[in-house]
Structures are given as structure tokens and as C-alpha cells.
Motif scaffolding. Sequence first.
Motif, PDB file in Angstrom:
ATOM      1  N   ILE A  28       4.616  69.035  55.201  1.00 23.91           N
ATOM      2  CA  ILE A  28       6.589  67.948  55.910  1.00 23.91           C
ATOM      3  C   ILE A  28       6.617  67.042  54.881  1.00 23.91           C
ATOM      4  O   ILE A  28       7.932  66.862  54.516  1.00 23.91           O
ATOM      5  CB  ILE A  28       5.755  67.268  57.579  1.00 23.91           C
ATOM      6  CG1 ILE A  28       5.673  67.642  58.228  1.00 23.91           C
ATOM      7  CG2 ILE A  28       6.622  66.124  57.452  1.00 23.91           C
ATOM      8  CD1 ILE A  28       4.617  67.465  59.379  1.00 23.91           C
ATOM      9  N   ALA A  29       5.497  66.720  54.286  1.00 23.28           N
ATOM     10  CA  ALA A  29       6.034  65.488  52.797  1.00 23.28           C
ATOM     11  C   ALA A  29       6.900  66.140  51.813  1.00 23.28           C
ATOM     12  O   ALA A  29       7.903  65.723  51.330  1.00 23.28           O
ATOM     13  CB  ALA A  29       4.746  65.067  52.453  1.00 23.28           C
ATOM     14  N   ALA A  33      11.297  65.233  50.456  1.00 28.26           N
ATOM     15  CA  ALA A  33      11.259  65.202  49.047  1.00 28.26           C
ATOM     16  C   ALA A  33      11.848  66.547  49.325  1.00 28.26           C
ATOM     17  O   ALA A  33      13.166  66.136  48.181  1.00 28.26           O
ATOM     18  CB  ALA A  33      10.187  64.874  48.586  1.00 28.26           C
ATOM     19  N   LEU A  34      12.157  67.329  48.416  1.00 29.73           N
ATOM     20  CA  LEU A  34      12.316  68.807  48.488  1.00 29.73           C
ATOM     21  C   LEU A  34      13.867  68.401  48.897  1.00 29.73           C
ATOM     22  O   LEU A  34      15.226  68.714  48.093  1.00 29.73           O
ATOM     23  CB  LEU A  34      11.612  69.904  48.465  1.00 29.73           C
ATOM     24  CG  LEU A  34      10.244  69.809  47.186  1.00 29.73           C
ATOM     25  CD1 LEU A  34       9.919  71.591  47.687  1.00 29.73           C
ATOM     26  CD2 LEU A  34      11.035  70.174  46.134  1.00 29.73           C
ATOM     27  N   SER A  35      13.880  68.271  50.603  1.00 22.41           N
ATOM     28  CA  SER A  35      15.411  68.365  50.529  1.00 22.41           C
ATOM     29  C   SER A  35      16.535  67.480  50.219  1.00 22.41           C
ATOM     30  O   SER A  35      17.138  68.030  49.621  1.00 22.41           O
ATOM     31  CB  SER A  35      15.409  68.498  52.158  1.00 22.41           C
ATOM     32  OG  SER A  35      14.899  67.312  52.495  1.00 22.41           O
ATOM     33  N   THR A 153       4.978  64.953  62.162  1.00 18.38           N
ATOM     34  CA  THR A 153       6.331  64.703  61.771  1.00 18.38           C
ATOM     35  C   THR A 153       6.725  63.023  61.726  1.00 18.38           C
ATOM     36  O   THR A 153       7.543  62.628  60.853  1.00 18.38           O
ATOM     37  CB  THR A 153       7.173  65.515  61.858  1.00 18.38           C
ATOM     38  OG1 THR A 153       6.994  66.874  62.252  1.00 18.38           O
ATOM     39  CG2 THR A 153       9.076  65.087  61.851  1.00 18.38           C
ATOM     40  N   VAL A 154       6.486  62.557  62.768  1.00 15.09           N
ATOM     41  CA  VAL A 154       6.661  61.496  63.283  1.00 15.09           C
ATOM     42  C   VAL A 154       5.857  60.022  62.443  1.00 15.09           C
ATOM     43  O   VAL A 154       6.402  59.307  61.484  1.00 15.09           O
ATOM     44  CB  VAL A 154       6.026  61.062  64.997  1.00 15.09           C
ATOM     45  CG1 VAL A 154       6.499  59.397  64.690  1.00 15.09           C
ATOM     46  CG2 VAL A 154       7.778  61.339  65.831  1.00 15.09           C
ATOM     47  N   PHE A 159       6.835  57.756  56.029  1.00 11.90           N
ATOM     48  CA  PHE A 159       5.810  57.932  54.625  1.00 11.90           C
ATOM     49  C   PHE A 159       6.521  58.415  53.375  1.00 11.90           C
ATOM     50  O   PHE A 159       6.061  58.344  52.557  1.00 11.90           O
ATOM     51  CB  PHE A 159       4.677  58.064  54.807  1.00 11.90           C
ATOM     52  CG  PHE A 159       3.353  57.953  54.680  1.00 11.90           C
ATOM     53  CD1 PHE A 159       3.073  56.927  53.597  1.00 11.90           C
ATOM     54  CD2 PHE A 159       2.723  58.742  53.593  1.00 11.90           C
ATOM     55  CE1 PHE A 159       2.000  56.820  52.405  1.00 11.90           C
ATOM     56  CE2 PHE A 159       1.586  59.114  52.737  1.00 11.90           C
ATOM     57  CZ  PHE A 159       1.499  57.650  52.142  1.00 11.90           C
ATOM     58  N   ALA A 160       7.019  59.480  53.775  1.00  6.40           N
ATOM     59  CA  ALA A 160       7.476  60.636  52.435  1.00  6.40           C
ATOM     60  C   ALA A 160       8.763  59.862  51.714  1.00  6.40           C
ATOM     61  O   ALA A 160       9.122  60.726  50.939  1.00  6.40           O
ATOM     62  CB  ALA A 160       8.338  61.895  52.830  1.00  6.40           C
TER      63      ALA A 160
END
Length: 411
Positions: A28-29, A33-35, A153-154, A159-160
Amino acid sequence: MHHDRPALWTRDFTLVTLASIIGAAGGIAGTFALSFFVFDETGSTLASALVVAIQLVPHVFVPLAISPVMDRLPRKAFLVAGDLVNGLAYALLGLWLLRHAFSYVGYLAVSLAIACLEAVDELAWVSIYPEVIPEGAEQQGYAVSSMLYTTLTVVMAPFAAVLLDTVGVPRLLLAEGACAVVAALIESLVHVQEREREHEEAYTLRSWAHDLRDTVRYLSQEDGLKAMFAYMSVSNGLYMGYEPILIAFFRTAPGMSAGLYAFFSAAEFVGRTLGSMVQYRVKIPPERRFPFTFAVYQVYDLMDACLLWLPYPLMLANRTLCGFLGGNSSIMREAAMQRYIPERMRSRVNAFQGALMMAVGSTLAVAVGALGEVVDYRWCLTVCGMLTVCTSWIAIWPRRAAVRRIFESAE
């Protein structure tokens, strides 16, 4: 009750759950970040959408190619190797970005390779997961599984967002790679007892073609299923196309940021969790399920259409409500469809639906990304929302009697 309670949490189930938590948290992190990273580097919603589309392609073809082999070899090996190689791939991508400039074509190629690995890993996980759930504890086991991603995800998206601006994308990818490797090591400790499969009849190309014809013949007579598949393919495809548009909007609109986007995404997952909890406790009568679901589709799609025109607090309320309604309707739809489809054809029909949704989804994701290049992001989302509303009236409403039968088939 006390005796039954610990039955689910055997050694193997605990290990698989722990591995899932660690692997999903890193995933998820890293994905978050990549998106943002791709849009930051290219400044293009079409370029971002192409990444989304190319990652979907392996999920159509790879499971069809690998599943016969997976049925004849220990699935645990595919699960462990999938996570291990996936982790190494993300770590290498992180190391590369630490030392070299971003290459869009190179990133597309790496995305395709990683998506192939993830498709294998996902298929292995789905196949092996029932084997680690103690008999009689299936409902609780899948309840745990369904809650994991929502909760993570929440927690991980905000955090990411912080890590994105503090440690940077390359180090986040290194962390994601490390998480995947740790998950693989934990999965290697699982002592799952897999069934003997060596003496099963070989699955030939002729068998595959026969199964395909049988499935097409069945679906050609099922107006209700075709209507649902058509609507779901278009709505999910447009929803996947929204992602680059939303990222671009939050990156470029005054007062918006990656952090606000993270909480915006988390709001929908919170709503979905609440919807799932209500659905678990409240039983809707069979005759009311279709009207409820069709009404949800109208509200959800209209909320999408007006989403980016709202002030931020109302955006959060919009996503929470959509998540709540979507959580209710998706559980009701899946329960009805899986009960309605004949057991002997369930895997093939679901595979056909999955392939259709991925194919339409990747096409629409690119189309929405291209639209975002020439149309204001807010109008882009409005157009997509209204197209989805139209699809429900064109695909489902004329065949509502057949669709209603599907919803009334579940007790």
C-alpha cells in the motif's frame, strides 16, 4: 463458545495472516508513493493511466497460463517465490532510482514484470488460503482477510504521504521490497498439507477450448448476468481511470496535497468497513435487494459526478457515504451472483468476468487518462460519473426482471 474461539488462530493461519499484514502494508505504501511519483515526473494523466493499464494486462492472461501448472505443483512454493522475487524487484527498482534518473519507458517495463509476479502471487494466495483455515472456521477466516486491507489502507496511506515527502520514493520502494521478503520468509514456515495432485488428468488445450465454449453458451442465455457484467465492467473501468485524475487534481489544485488525498482515500475505506459491518448484521428481504442495489448505483455514480466540485470536508463525507453504500451493495451482489451461478461453472464464469473487467478496465483507464489531458479534471470526473449512470439504465434496467431473479436467488 470459549472452546470455538481459538480454533481459527492455528499456527499456520496466524503465520499467513502475519505475512499478509506485512506484505500488504509495504504494498500500500509503495503503490501510493509510485502513483504520485509517476505524475510528478511526467506531469501527464495519460502517462499515469498507461501505468495503471499495463499493470492490469497480466491479471487477465497470467492466471490462465499458470493455473494448470499450479494445480500440479505445491502452491506454497509459488506463494513464497512470488513474494520473494517481488520483494527483490521492488528493492532493485528503489536502488536504481537512488542512483539514476527516472525513465518512463523503463518504468513501464518494470511495472509489467512486477504485475506478472503479483498475478502469480495473488493466484497462489487465493488457492492456498482455504487450506490454512481450520474446518468450520471459514466465515471467520474470510472476515479477517476482508478486514485486513481496509484497516491497513486507513493506517498506511496517511503514513505513506508523510514518508513520500520525507524519505522519498526510492527508500519507500526499498522498504516495500524488505516487507515482501519478510512476508516470504514467514510464509516459508507454514506447514500446509496440500492434496496429492499428480494423478489428476492433464488439462489440455482441447479441454480449455471446450470449457470456454461451454461458458460462452451458458452466458449467452443469461441476460441478468450479462447485464451485471456489462455494468460492473464499465463502472469499475471508469473508477480505475479516476485514480490518475484524482492524483493530478490533488497535486495541482490550490490547497490540495498528497496528505489530503490519503485521508480522502481512507474515508471511502472507512465507509466500506461500516457498510460491511451493517451487511453482516442486517438481513435485507430478497424482494428488496435489487431495488436497493439499483438505487445505490444511482447515488454512487451521481456522487462521483459531483465529487471534485465540493469543498474538501464534503468530499470526505461524499467518499464515506459512497464507501458505505458500495460496501453494502457489493456484498449483496456477490452473494447473489455466486449462489445463482451453477457450482460446476462458478470458476469459469468468474474467470470470464475477471478477464472482461480487466480488459474493459485497462481500456477505459487509458481513455479517462487521455480525457484528463484535454478537459478540466473536475469535468472529467463529472463526465465519467454520468456515463456510469447511463450504463446502469442501458445495461440493467431493460433486463431488470432477469437481474432481479439473481438477487432473489440468495436466501
